[in-house]
Motif scaffolding. Structure first.
Motif, PDB file in Angstrom:
ATOM      1  N   LYS A  24     -88.774 141.168  -6.490  1.00  0.00           N
ATOM      2  CA  LYS A  24     -88.224 139.946  -5.906  1.00  0.00           C
ATOM      3  C   LYS A  24     -89.261 138.838  -5.865  1.00  0.00           C
ATOM      4  O   LYS A  24     -88.925 137.669  -5.977  1.00  0.00           O
ATOM      5  CB  LYS A  24     -87.687 140.222  -4.503  1.00  0.00           C
ATOM      6  CG  LYS A  24     -86.439 141.079  -4.518  1.00  0.00           C
ATOM      7  CD  LYS A  24     -85.884 141.257  -3.132  1.00  0.00           C
ATOM      8  CE  LYS A  24     -84.658 142.132  -3.167  1.00  0.00           C
ATOM      9  NZ  LYS A  24     -84.131 142.356  -1.823  1.00  0.00           N
ATOM     10  N   ARG A  25     -90.522 139.202  -5.719  1.00  0.00           N
ATOM     11  CA  ARG A  25     -91.579 138.195  -5.693  1.00  0.00           C
ATOM     12  C   ARG A  25     -91.649 137.476  -7.026  1.00  0.00           C
ATOM     13  O   ARG A  25     -91.778 136.253  -7.085  1.00  0.00           O
ATOM     14  CB  ARG A  25     -92.925 138.822  -5.366  1.00  0.00           C
ATOM     15  CG  ARG A  25     -94.038 137.787  -5.268  1.00  0.00           C
ATOM     16  CD  ARG A  25     -95.383 138.393  -5.076  1.00  0.00           C
ATOM     17  NE  ARG A  25     -95.454 139.157  -3.834  1.00  0.00           N
ATOM     18  CZ  ARG A  25     -96.450 139.942  -3.510  1.00  0.00           C
ATOM     19  NH1 ARG A  25     -97.458 140.081  -4.336  1.00  0.00           N
ATOM     20  NH2 ARG A  25     -96.451 140.592  -2.378  1.00  0.00           N
ATOM     21  N   GLU A  26     -91.559 138.224  -8.116  1.00  0.00           N
ATOM     22  CA  GLU A  26     -91.603 137.610  -9.444  1.00  0.00           C
ATOM     23  C   GLU A  26     -90.452 136.636  -9.637  1.00  0.00           C
ATOM     24  O   GLU A  26     -90.647 135.531 -10.132  1.00  0.00           O
ATOM     25  CB  GLU A  26     -91.564 138.686 -10.520  1.00  0.00           C
ATOM     26  CG  GLU A  26     -92.823 139.514 -10.610  1.00  0.00           C
ATOM     27  CD  GLU A  26     -92.697 140.626 -11.624  1.00  0.00           C
ATOM     28  OE1 GLU A  26     -91.770 140.574 -12.458  1.00  0.00           O
ATOM     29  OE2 GLU A  26     -93.527 141.537 -11.597  1.00  0.00           O
ATOM     30  N   LEU A  27     -89.261 137.043  -9.231  1.00  0.00           N
ATOM     31  CA  LEU A  27     -88.094 136.171  -9.359  1.00  0.00           C
ATOM     32  C   LEU A  27     -88.254 134.933  -8.493  1.00  0.00           C
ATOM     33  O   LEU A  27     -87.970 133.818  -8.932  1.00  0.00           O
ATOM     34  CB  LEU A  27     -86.819 136.918  -8.971  1.00  0.00           C
ATOM     35  CG  LEU A  27     -85.539 136.076  -8.984  1.00  0.00           C
ATOM     36  CD1 LEU A  27     -85.237 135.612 -10.402  1.00  0.00           C
ATOM     37  CD2 LEU A  27     -84.382 136.856  -8.408  1.00  0.00           C
ATOM     38  N   ASN A  28     -88.723 135.101  -7.266  1.00  0.00           N
ATOM     39  CA  ASN A  28     -88.901 133.959  -6.378  1.00  0.00           C
ATOM     40  C   ASN A  28     -89.958 133.000  -6.901  1.00  0.00           C
ATOM     41  O   ASN A  28     -89.801 131.783  -6.777  1.00  0.00           O
ATOM     42  CB  ASN A  28     -89.259 134.436  -4.965  1.00  0.00           C
ATOM     43  CG  ASN A  28     -88.089 135.086  -4.276  1.00  0.00           C
ATOM     44  OD1 ASN A  28     -86.946 134.814  -4.591  1.00  0.00           O
ATOM     45  ND2 ASN A  28     -88.376 135.948  -3.322  1.00  0.00           N
ATOM     46  N   LEU A  29     -91.023 133.519  -7.504  1.00  0.00           N
ATOM     47  CA  LEU A  29     -92.041 132.640  -8.087  1.00  0.00           C
ATOM     48  C   LEU A  29     -91.489 131.874  -9.285  1.00  0.00           C
ATOM     49  O   LEU A  29     -91.809 130.699  -9.477  1.00  0.00           O
ATOM     50  CB  LEU A  29     -93.272 133.434  -8.483  1.00  0.00           C
ATOM     51  CG  LEU A  29     -94.144 133.914  -7.329  1.00  0.00           C
ATOM     52  CD1 LEU A  29     -95.272 134.789  -7.843  1.00  0.00           C
ATOM     53  CD2 LEU A  29     -94.683 132.747  -6.538  1.00  0.00           C
ATOM     54  N   LYS A  30     -90.640 132.521 -10.083  1.00  0.00           N
ATOM     55  CA  LYS A  30     -90.017 131.823 -11.207  1.00  0.00           C
ATOM     56  C   LYS A  30     -89.098 130.717 -10.711  1.00  0.00           C
ATOM     57  O   LYS A  30     -89.093 129.609 -11.256  1.00  0.00           O
ATOM     58  CB  LYS A  30     -89.215 132.798 -12.068  1.00  0.00           C
ATOM     59  CG  LYS A  30     -90.068 133.690 -12.928  1.00  0.00           C
ATOM     60  CD  LYS A  30     -89.203 134.629 -13.745  1.00  0.00           C
ATOM     61  CE  LYS A  30     -90.048 135.596 -14.539  1.00  0.00           C
ATOM     62  NZ  LYS A  30     -89.215 136.543 -15.302  1.00  0.00           N
ATOM     63  N   LEU A  31     -88.324 131.005  -9.666  1.00  0.00           N
ATOM     64  CA  LEU A  31     -87.441 129.988  -9.106  1.00  0.00           C
ATOM     65  C   LEU A  31     -88.236 128.842  -8.497  1.00  0.00           C
ATOM     66  O   LEU A  31     -87.879 127.672  -8.656  1.00  0.00           O
ATOM     67  CB  LEU A  31     -86.520 130.606  -8.047  1.00  0.00           C
ATOM     68  CG  LEU A  31     -85.426 131.526  -8.560  1.00  0.00           C
ATOM     69  CD1 LEU A  31     -84.702 132.179  -7.403  1.00  0.00           C
ATOM     70  CD2 LEU A  31     -84.454 130.762  -9.425  1.00  0.00           C
ATOM     71  N   LEU A  32     -89.319 129.164  -7.804  1.00  0.00           N
ATOM     72  CA  LEU A  32     -90.161 128.133  -7.199  1.00  0.00           C
ATOM     73  C   LEU A  32     -90.807 127.260  -8.265  1.00  0.00           C
ATOM     74  O   LEU A  32     -90.866 126.032  -8.135  1.00  0.00           O
ATOM     75  CB  LEU A  32     -91.220 128.788  -6.314  1.00  0.00           C
ATOM     76  CG  LEU A  32     -92.102 127.855  -5.517  1.00  0.00           C
ATOM     77  CD1 LEU A  32     -91.278 127.076  -4.505  1.00  0.00           C
ATOM     78  CD2 LEU A  32     -93.179 128.657  -4.801  1.00  0.00           C
ATOM     79  N   ARG A  33     -91.266 127.876  -9.345  1.00  0.00           N
ATOM     80  CA  ARG A  33     -91.873 127.120 -10.439  1.00  0.00           C
ATOM     81  C   ARG A  33     -90.834 126.212 -11.104  1.00  0.00           C
ATOM     82  O   ARG A  33     -91.122 125.037 -11.405  1.00  0.00           O
ATOM     83  CB  ARG A  33     -92.465 128.078 -11.467  1.00  0.00           C
ATOM     84  CG  ARG A  33     -93.271 127.387 -12.529  1.00  0.00           C
ATOM     85  CD  ARG A  33     -93.914 128.376 -13.504  1.00  0.00           C
ATOM     86  NE  ARG A  33     -94.774 129.316 -12.818  1.00  0.00           N
ATOM     87  CZ  ARG A  33     -94.660 130.642 -12.911  1.00  0.00           C
ATOM     88  NH1 ARG A  33     -93.715 131.175 -13.650  1.00  0.00           N
ATOM     89  NH2 ARG A  33     -95.484 131.433 -12.270  1.00  0.00           N
ATOM     90  N   ALA A  34     -89.633 126.717 -11.323  1.00  0.00           N
ATOM     91  CA  ALA A  34     -88.578 125.908 -11.938  1.00  0.00           C
ATOM     92  C   ALA A  34     -88.191 124.742 -11.030  1.00  0.00           C
ATOM     93  O   ALA A  34     -88.019 123.609 -11.500  1.00  0.00           O
ATOM     94  CB  ALA A  34     -87.360 126.778 -12.231  1.00  0.00           C
ATOM     95  N   PHE A  35     -88.081 124.988  -9.734  1.00  0.00           N
ATOM     96  CA  PHE A  35     -87.743 123.912  -8.805  1.00  0.00           C
ATOM     97  C   PHE A  35     -88.859 122.869  -8.750  1.00  0.00           C
ATOM     98  O   PHE A  35     -88.590 121.669  -8.717  1.00  0.00           O
ATOM     99  CB  PHE A  35     -87.486 124.475  -7.405  1.00  0.00           C
ATOM    100  CG  PHE A  35     -87.211 123.402  -6.394  1.00  0.00           C
ATOM    101  CD1 PHE A  35     -85.996 122.758  -6.374  1.00  0.00           C
ATOM    102  CD2 PHE A  35     -88.187 123.028  -5.480  1.00  0.00           C
ATOM    103  CE1 PHE A  35     -85.736 121.749  -5.463  1.00  0.00           C
ATOM    104  CE2 PHE A  35     -87.946 122.036  -4.561  1.00  0.00           C
ATOM    105  CZ  PHE A  35     -86.713 121.390  -4.555  1.00  0.00           C
ATOM    106  N   GLY A  36     -90.099 123.315  -8.766  1.00  0.00           N
ATOM    107  CA  GLY A  36     -91.220 122.385  -8.748  1.00  0.00           C
ATOM    108  C   GLY A  36     -91.250 121.512  -9.996  1.00  0.00           C
ATOM    109  O   GLY A  36     -91.510 120.305  -9.913  1.00  0.00           O
TER     110      GLY A  36
END
Length: 54
Positions: A24-36
């Motif tokens: 879940k951490r990997e997915l959340n980091l990908k989502l955070l990077r995309a949002f940023g």
């Protein structure tokens, strides 16, 4: 009747499951990077979009 009250323990459990689980951490980091990237591109275009116009 549904339990609509959020307790601190439920919030802590949710936070722990999202932050400390590697999958879940990997997915959340990908989502955070995309949002940023999305937010950054909006800010860039709003501030300097007139300079990019032809």
């Amino acid at each position: 009747m549904a339990d609509g009250v959020l307790s601190v323990e439920n919030i802590k459990a949710f936070w722990h499951s999202q932050v400390h689980d590697p999958e879940k951490r990997e997915l959340n980091l990908k989502l955070l990077r995309a949002f940023g990237l999305f937010a950054g591109s909006i800010v860039l275009m709003r501030r300097y979009g007139d300079l990019m116009a032809i």
